[in-house]
Scaffold this active site. Structure first.
Site, PDB file in Angstrom:
ATOM      1  CB  SER A  12      53.824  36.179  38.731  1.00 31.73           C
ATOM      2  OG  SER A  12      53.653  34.985  39.611  1.00 31.73           O
ATOM      3  CG  ASP A  13      47.442  37.316  40.177  1.00 34.71           C
ATOM      4  OD1 ASP A  13      46.529  37.851  39.797  1.00 34.71           O
ATOM      5  OD2 ASP A  13      47.468  36.401  40.974  1.00 34.71           O
ATOM      6  CD1 TRP A  14      47.877  30.342  42.320  1.00 36.00           C
ATOM      7  CD2 TRP A  14      47.969  31.275  44.361  1.00 36.00           C
ATOM      8  NE1 TRP A  14      48.055  29.486  43.161  1.00 36.00           N
ATOM      9  CE2 TRP A  14      47.910  29.927  44.490  1.00 36.00           C
ATOM     10  CE3 TRP A  14      47.906  32.187  45.501  1.00 36.00           C
ATOM     11  CZ2 TRP A  14      47.861  29.373  45.807  1.00 36.00           C
ATOM     12  CZ3 TRP A  14      47.652  31.574  46.649  1.00 36.00           C
ATOM     13  CH2 TRP A  14      47.739  30.043  46.858  1.00 36.00           C
ATOM     14  CG  ASN A  15      50.495  28.234  38.187  1.00 37.33           C
ATOM     15  OD1 ASN A  15      51.405  28.049  37.897  1.00 37.33           O
ATOM     16  ND2 ASN A  15      49.271  27.761  37.498  1.00 37.33           N
TER      17      ASN A  15
END
Ligand code: GLC
Length: 745
Positions: free
Chosen positions: A285-288
């Protein structure tokens, strides 16, 4: 007798040992993965899907959690990002070796355009149209990053972008899907080398899946809404090219696509990526971005966010902790089948085996190698060569450039002349223990180039931003004493990049006012424009006699700019993104549809503005040279092509000027009538060739059905019979030769 017996026994034991060793090696990666997975608890499996950032540097909103070390020791973390250097990564890996199963950590980092040796920002590099150069720069980046303990780079970013207000346009390869696809493959090849597990190779990561560059208003993280036909035609091709190039991982994107966040989008991650494209790597995933599905209003809470993400095919959770917190009870409650967890874990463990981390978790923690590679003079030479190939000559009135090396006095003026780190652009890597002394400023580059007979004068003139003009007088005085003025202006490097979108694209502050004062001295002025995106600078464009778009060129910026200024390299770069005349034109791009009332028609009411032309200031594919190239003798091997046939296109390109140079010849096609309206032109091939002064070469292209195909209303990839226009251009609007041919049933 006894000796013979011992020898025979020794040989038998040696043979058995070889057989057993071979058997252990011959165990396939899958078999080795199976053998580990059989031992794992659910908690340990979920741990592999969990990724944290090191707290030393963060590339997203930090959630300080000083419990990470304990979690790593308990096997509850599969990967870390932003841990750099062999000391730091060894420290974390030693923590992982305390876990029950000793599963090694993966270390990821945004090595986007270089680790220590810094290359031009990717958008600048893309203007070289030099695939070998971009493979080489990625190769150097991988060599240095892997020497620094990194296993995995979050690059290449392959998002097509048609909106220069978007800060991350600096990170990609511009507006064209064909060129963007070729560059995506070139960069994957460079990062991953011949195979994963080679010590100079790192895993690449195609990001951000998908259509992140189409954010409404050019505002980062904003909504994306488009037809599936546009998604498939423009935004997906570079990702497919990355898959075909063997990219090891994908990263999904923050945006929604047609209402569904990419992180929770099964159409993207399961149907297309892991289904139709049969992608066998893993998705981070991307950050959060998993947790942000709550903010999107697509998940009620962290449990639902985790459910949506794992169901949709997001394998690893960067920094949201939703997987760590919720997957266990989702499995226990029967909401998430264990098979989904196992599939994600398998994909991640496969890569750890392929990298050789199970055989030697500290394989990339070699301090001698780190020292050698990070101070490798060969890398600096490569960076300088890639940088000169990335500089675009936009204007050269009366052939002011190249400058003579016997010039007496040069006034080098502007807020970026003596800047050092600015030259690195956004997404540079702060390497532990490495200062910025290795970066060649523009001032230093000029000093390195000119001899003792040339006097260099310097004045800052003004700041990048602000209205203070108190430095103008000094700058004008310097200019008056000079034979030529070089003015270096532009953005700050952090005015583009992630979360740095702009609503206006002017050159900030009073920098163009400074240019006006310098032009008033009557001295010739060469303008260098430093930026991470296309800017709007009509005053400069219309009044300065010479303009070089120098982007952000990395650690050899100063030397590369000096090479171009004095003609030690003849500029060959061409724009890979349209430069708007004004923000009001955006989005403006070359491969647009004709509309029913094109501005070229004499209808009276046409698709135009009452207050502006519709054409950009500088078009896709535009760039000048110190020499001239002529195109002639276009020939097609046939004028009718069957669906499985081919047409060979040939033409002659001649260097009719006095400098040797390189030319980027572009082949565009137009499908004149289709089952859906087709663009007025689409780049379908290109060639970059070197020609000595007076030299001619024949350039050949092959047209096949692939180049004629598009996604129809049913999203079928088809080539439809009918007439096609063929255009050979020095840019998308500087069409030098054209012809027509027909695709017949
Ligand atoms: C950032 C970026 C992504 C990057 C990641 C890790 O938010 O969107 O491109 O790889 O976080 O730094």
């Amino acid at each position: 007798m006894k000796a013979k017996f011992n020898t025979a026994l020794w040989l038998i034991l040696l043979f058995l040992n070889q057989v057993l060793f071979a058997q252990s090696q011959s165990k396939t990666v899958d078999q080795r993965v199976d053998s580990v997975m059989q031992l794992m608890t659910l908690d340990e499996k979920i741990g592999q899907l969990n990724q944290y950032s090191d707290d030393w540097t963060a590339t997203g909103p930090v959630t300080v959690d000083n419990d990470k070390t304990r979690q790593v020791r308990n096997g509850q973390v599969g990967s870390m990002l932003n841990c750099k250097g062999t000391d730091r990564t060894r420290w974390w890996q030693e923590a992982a070796m305390k876990s029950r199963l000793k599963i090694p950590l993966l270390f990821g980092q945004d090595v986007v355009h270089g680790y220590k040796t810094t290359f031009p920002i990717p958008l600048a590099e893309s203007c070289s149209w030099d695939l070998d150069a971009m493979t080489l720069s990625s190769r150097v980046a991988a060599t240095e990053a892997s020497a620094g303990g990194i296993h995995w780079t979050f690059a290449p970013m392959v998002d097509i972008a048609r909106d220069p207000r978007w800060g991350r346009v600096m990170e990609g390869a511009g507006e064209d899907p064909y060129l963007g696809s070729m560059i995506a493959a070139a960069r994957v090849k460079g990062f991953q080398g011949n195979k994963l597990g080679d010590v100079n190779s790192v895993m690449a990561c195609a990001k951000h899946f998908a259509a992140y560059g189409a954010a409404i208003g050019g505002r980062d993280y904003n909504t994306v809404d488009m037809s599936n036909q546009l998604l498939w035609e423009v935004y997906l091709p570079p990702f497919k090219a990355a898959v075909d190039a063997g990219v090891a991982t994908f990263m999904n994107s923050f945006n929604v696509l047609n209402g569904i966040p990419a992180t929770g989008n099964s159409y993207l991650q399961r149907d297309i990526l892991k289904g139709k494209w049969d992608f066998e790597g893993f998705v981070v995933s991307d950050w959060n971005s998993i947790g942000e599905m709550i903010t999107h209003g697509f998940a009620k809470n962290e449990e639902e966010a985790a459910f949506n993400a794992i169901t949709a095919g997001s394998d690893m959770d960067m920094e949201s902790r939703c997987y760590k917190k919720s997957l266990s009870q989702l499995v226990a409650g029967g909401k998430v089948p264990l098979a989904l967890i196992d599939d994600a874990v398998r994909r991640i463990l496969q890569k750890k085996f392929e990298l050789g981390l199970f055989d030697d978790p500290f394989k990339y923690c070699n301090t001698e190698r780190e020292q050698k590679e990070l101070n490798n003079p060969e890398h600096a030479k490569i960076a300088r060569d890639v940088a000169v190939r990335s500089i675009v000559l936009l204007k050269n009135q009366d052939n002011l450039l190249p400058l003579s090396k016997s010039i007496k006095t040069i006034a080098f003026i502007g807020p970026l002349v003596k800047a050092v780190k600015q030259n690195k652009g956004y997404w540079d890597v702060e390497v532990p223990g490495v200062d910025s002394n290795f970066i060649v400023s523009q001032w230093e580059g000029l000093q390195n180039k000119v001899g003792s007979k040339t006097k260099l004068l310097y004045a800052k003139g003004c700041e990048i931003e602000g209205s203070d003009k108190s430095g103008f007088d000094e700058a004008v005085q310097m200019a008056k004493q000079s034979d030529v003025v070089i003015l270096s202006i532009g953005e700050r490097r952090d005015m583009s990049g992630e979360a740095h979108s702009r609503s206006n694209l002017n050159i900030p502050g009073v920098q163009e006012d400074l240019l006006k004062e310098l032009l008033a001295t009557g001295k010739p002025v060469v303008v260098l424009i430093n930026a991470g995106r296309p800017l709007v600078f009509n005053y400069t464009a219309d009044n300065a006699p010479a303009i070089l778009y120098t982007w952000w060129l990395g650690s050899e910026a100063g030397n590369a700019i000096a090479d171009i200024l004095f003609g030690d390299y003849n500029p060959s770069a061409k724009l890979t993104i349209s430069f708007p005349l004004s923000v009001g034109q955006i989005p403006v791009y070359y491969n647009h549809l004709n509309t029913g009332r094109p501005v070229t028609s004499n209808m009276g009411n046409t698709s135009s503005y009452i207050d502006s032309p519709v054409n950009p200031k500088y078009e896709f594919g535009y760039g000048l040279s110190y020499t001239n190239f002529e195109y002639s003798n276009l020939q097609l091997s046939k004028k009718k092509m069957s669906i499985d046939g081919k047409i060979v296109v040939s033409l002659t390109v001649s260097n009719t000027g006095k400098y040797a140079g390189e030319e980027i010849i572009q082949l565009y096609l137009r499908d004149l009538v289709g089952s859906i309206s087709r663009p007025v032109k689409d780049l379908k091939d290109f060639a970059k060739i070197a020609l000595k002064a007076g030299e001619s070469k024949i350039v050949r292209f092959t047209i096949d059905k692939e180049k004629l195909s598009f996604y129809n209303q049913k999203l079928q990839w088809v080539a439809e019979p009918g007439e096609f226009e063929l255009m050979i251009g020095a840019s998308s609007s500087d069409i030098r030769l054209n012809s027509v041919f027909e695709l017949v049933n």
